[in-house]
Design a protein around this motif. Sequence first.
Motif, mmCIF file in Angstrom:
data_model
loop_
_atom_site.group_PDB
_atom_site.id
_atom_site.type_symbol
_atom_site.label_atom_id
_atom_site.label_comp_id
_atom_site.label_asym_id
_atom_site.label_seq_id
_atom_site.Cartn_x
_atom_site.Cartn_y
_atom_site.Cartn_z
ATOM 1 N N ASN A 18 7.103 -10.398 1.893
ATOM 2 C CA ASN A 18 7.369 -10.396 0.553
ATOM 3 C C ASN A 18 7.377 -8.992 -0.006
ATOM 4 N N GLY A 19 7.069 -8.114 1.125
ATOM 5 C CA GLY A 19 7.376 -6.576 0.356
ATOM 6 C C GLY A 19 6.114 -5.783 -0.121
ATOM 7 N N HIS A 20 5.635 -6.681 -0.958
ATOM 8 C CA HIS A 20 4.463 -5.752 -1.499
ATOM 9 C C HIS A 20 3.154 -5.498 -0.715
ATOM 10 N N THR A 21 2.443 -4.853 -1.036
ATOM 11 C CA THR A 21 0.675 -3.772 -0.155
ATOM 12 C C THR A 21 0.327 -4.079 -1.597
ATOM 13 N N THR A 22 -1.305 -5.691 -0.756
ATOM 14 C CA THR A 22 -1.801 -5.905 -1.328
ATOM 15 C C THR A 22 -2.993 -4.551 -2.262
ATOM 16 N N PHE A 23 -3.284 -4.911 -3.926
ATOM 17 C CA PHE A 23 -4.252 -4.179 -3.856
ATOM 18 C C PHE A 23 -6.185 -4.235 -3.903
ATOM 19 N N SER A 24 -5.835 -3.428 -2.702
ATOM 20 C CA SER A 24 -7.252 -3.417 -2.761
ATOM 21 C C SER A 24 -7.177 -1.810 -1.763
ATOM 22 N N LEU A 25 -9.165 -1.840 -2.255
ATOM 23 C CA LEU A 25 -9.449 -0.413 -2.195
ATOM 24 C C LEU A 25 -9.065 0.998 -0.106
ATOM 25 N N GLU A 26 -8.556 -0.667 0.648
ATOM 26 C CA GLU A 26 -8.577 -0.200 2.300
ATOM 27 C C GLU A 26 -7.419 0.506 2.098
ATOM 28 N N ASN A 27 -6.372 0.201 1.119
ATOM 29 C CA ASN A 27 -5.023 0.465 1.177
ATOM 30 C C ASN A 27 -4.170 1.684 0.442
ATOM 31 N N ILE A 28 -5.568 1.237 -0.878
ATOM 32 C CA ILE A 28 -5.462 2.727 -1.693
ATOM 33 C C ILE A 28 -5.430 3.514 -0.819
ATOM 34 N N LEU A 29 -6.365 3.976 -0.001
ATOM 35 C CA LEU A 29 -6.943 4.882 0.570
ATOM 36 C C LEU A 29 -6.027 5.540 1.895
ATOM 37 N N SER A 30 -5.312 4.732 1.737
ATOM 38 C CA SER A 30 -4.335 4.834 3.451
ATOM 39 C C SER A 30 -2.849 5.318 3.002
ATOM 40 N N ASN A 31 -2.288 5.383 3.895
ATOM 41 C CA ASN A 31 -1.215 6.560 3.704
ATOM 42 C C ASN A 31 0.545 5.676 2.629
ATOM 43 N N ASN A 32 -0.087 4.606 3.031
ATOM 44 C CA ASN A 32 1.101 3.751 2.272
ATOM 45 C C ASN A 32 0.457 3.192 0.445
ATOM 46 N N HIS A 33 0.306 4.441 -0.105
ATOM 47 C CA HIS A 33 -0.549 3.690 -1.077
ATOM 48 C C HIS A 33 0.662 4.106 -2.478
ATOM 49 N N ASP A 34 1.932 4.433 -2.101
ATOM 50 C CA ASP A 34 2.512 4.654 -3.063
ATOM 51 C C ASP A 34 3.517 3.233 -3.085
ATOM 52 N N ALA A 35 3.133 1.715 -1.955
ATOM 53 C CA ALA A 35 4.164 0.681 -2.206
ATOM 54 C C ALA A 35 2.511 0.033 -2.903
ATOM 55 N N ILE A 36 2.120 0.423 -3.272
ATOM 56 C CA ILE A 36 1.300 -1.178 -3.998
ATOM 57 C C ILE A 36 1.451 -1.287 -4.977
ATOM 58 N N GLU A 37 1.156 -2.655 -5.122
ATOM 59 C CA GLU A 37 1.625 -3.267 -7.022
ATOM 60 C C GLU A 37 0.490 -4.021 -7.126
#
Length: 637
Positions: A18-37
């Motif tokens: 769906n074009g969204h990034t899950t709200f997890s600690l791994e994704n928050i600390l990654s370089n893709n954190h701007d797309a997190i919802e």
Amino acid sequence: MADPQTSPQVQDNENHANGHTTFSLENILSNNHDAIEHPTGTSGVTSTPAEGWDEEDTEKPPVEGYCIECEDQPAQVLCETCSDVYCEVCFAAQHRKGSRKRHAVKPLDESLDSSKQNKRAKANNGSVVLDGEDEEADAEGELDEINGNWQKSSSATTSALSAQPAVGTKVGEWFVERAKYIPLRLTFNERKYLRLLEAALSVSEYTDKIDTIGFGLSKAKRIVHQIRELCAIMSGLVLAADYKQGQELFQDRDFESNSEFYQRIFELGRRHKIMNPEKMRTTYGKLIYLLQDSQSPDVKDLLNFSCVGPIRTVYIVLEKHDVVDLLRDDLVTIATKEIYSEGRTRREIQKDIKAKERAIETLSTRYSRNGLSQEQVRQCLYSIGDNHAFLRVNRDPCDQMITYLKQYFHPTQAKDQKNSLAIRSGRGGARLSHDHSKQFAYVLQSLTLWREILHDMFHLWSLAEQDLLSENVPYRLRDTGQGLNRVQAAPKTSRMMHSILYKAQKSVGTWIGSSVIHMGDHNVPNALMFIDKYTQIYRILMPICNTLRQIPGLAEKPALRNYIEDEFGSVENLIKEILGDFFRHGFDGSGADNFFDAGSCIDGRLTSAWNWCSSLEKKRYFHAFLLTGFVGFDGEW
């Protein structure tokens, strides 16, 4: 909405599709954190609308059978005119003056447990009415619990606990009560980690990044910034302490396995600050706000642990090893007393030092057990001694100023205009109008209140941290007129302050001026600001006391004596002029733009004193301060 039974991997795939990034600690600390919802819940299941850490809960009705005002203490008296029940402290505050002072009051002799209260108490338009079928209890033995851990007995017991036992007398429970809030002195190894924590906080820009209001900065982005900054600080601490362990943390990002380390190192900073209020003046605020954010549900769910641990106190250490009787031993007064050098011979001082060393060695040998070494017992005794040093520096100047007030000024009438403490609104910057006797009482009660606050400062600090780090008391970031601040209620600290105010009012008899305690508003946004205000009292009073004590020594030099006699007439006149000006204009309601921010309220009295300090260089006796070594109210004395 994803099926709750669906595996996390399937949910991640659906969210990425769906074009969204899950709200997890791994994704928050990654370089893709701007797309997190930010999802409604951290599990990704949208069930009920989410509430952020900066949103307030809805107001809850008071619990039946409890005080209608503070809502957390059992009701002790019934106001028949108001038809409301109050605890003793709140009733005195609400019915202190005016028409309410004549309200009819009846003590509640019934003792109810929670089950009987629900059955026998009923709500009637917001008031609580008891049906009178309750069992009687002994009012003098009733325990007034404050925040679940502080007990207040009769007034005689309270006054006995407030006075430190003299050497050679029975200590009773005084040291037991004090030790519950006396932090343990840091060991040599702990100080290494303290320097590491201070260095990390000094270079951190945590509050600069978090406590901002930016356009388009959504709740999700604020939480992401918050967690990334928090994890960066914690990772740096582990890496600096243990390089190998830090490398593993960077690879796995398993913060939960290092939870004990984080709790320990953050607790060291908090403990050090309580014992040394003049330390960590720029870093303690960052530390508390960081821990405050770590207590939010979003962060705790992602980290899977809490960064906040209990403060190690003397009582906790002794209770753990079942040696609390150490605090009831009569040798404790000798082992922890301060040794003064003023006005004493070297022989007397050496005698006291040897007696203190013998008492420490005796107690450390007598109470050392398996798991509790003699060195740990000494550490506990040294920590109690540190508490005495704190009281001498912070509380004793208040006692000294009270002594000066009673020594140089009459309580009801002034001999002449120079000896009068009378002030009038509009003259000399004053905002209040008091005659001599009224101003004398106003100054006396203000100094008495400050003295009581500083006497219980460690207890207040403990409650303030409980309020700041509470999961159930959220804060809001607001512009208070002095920049953006975290506005947060402090129910436990406020309750303790009202108890201290009530005790001060009873000790001085009458109360002049307002008894409003600012807490959680634009004047005092949170408990941290409150603690910071009252730990500065010694910075005001200590330089004044030092100057007054050294003036007679200055007069021993002929040139300085001629200067004092030509300018002020005599040494006594100089001392009286300094004291008179401070007692008049250090307590005149000045220092703010309106009467709500200063005036005669509890915090306004301290504001007036700081305002007097800022104008000291304009006084004609300022040179006397300089001659005694005065460098400022924020310097070394």
